[in-house]
Scaffold this active site. Sequence first.
Site, PDB file in Angstrom:
ATOM      1  N   HIS A  24      69.495  22.452  62.601  1.00 65.66           N
ATOM      2  CA  HIS A  24      68.217  21.948  62.119  1.00 65.66           C
ATOM      3  C   HIS A  24      67.119  22.180  63.143  1.00 65.66           C
ATOM      4  CE1 HIS A  24      70.175  18.675  64.331  1.00 65.66           C
ATOM      5  NE2 HIS A  24      68.956  18.347  64.706  1.00 65.66           N
ATOM      6  N   GLY A  25      65.908  22.078  62.663  1.00 61.93           N
ATOM      7  CA  GLY A  25      64.766  22.207  63.550  1.00 61.93           C
ATOM      8  C   GLY A  25      63.473  21.989  62.791  1.00 61.93           C
TER       9      GLY A  25
END
Length: 153
Positions: A67-68
């Site tokens: 994720h980011g």
Amino acid sequence: MKITDILSPDMVIADLKGTTKPDVLNELAKALAAKYKEIKLPDLTAVLAERERLGSTAIGDGIAIPHGKLRGVTKIIGAFGRHADGVDFDSLDGGPSQLFFVLVAPEDSASLHLKALARVSRLLKEGSFRSCLLAAKDGDELYSLIKEEDNKY
């Protein structure tokens, strides 16, 4: 928040091909960049790789949740991928990761980002559900299973 708000059927990849962590991240990032024009592939791969450098997003039990946060993204979006053999993703339990759920959030979405991570974690925690995902015949069945499980919460 529902998983189906984040994940669309065309963002389910039933047969990831990559054999390394960077390969799998790139494969999932390519799918997102192809669908969402606001995502530039080099930017997303850099964000995901940087997050992995901070610590692996593989949480064990064959699950990884890369994720980011990315500039230009206006809502949380995701992609799901399955790898039949599994990939070494530096998992907490040392095992290979087979189920991947990528989340990309707007830069200013701290609480929503965390809620999405928690939702995905809760969705994938049940061993019998993970087994069903691994046994699904194609992307359509994977999406149906995810939708059905998501509706239980």
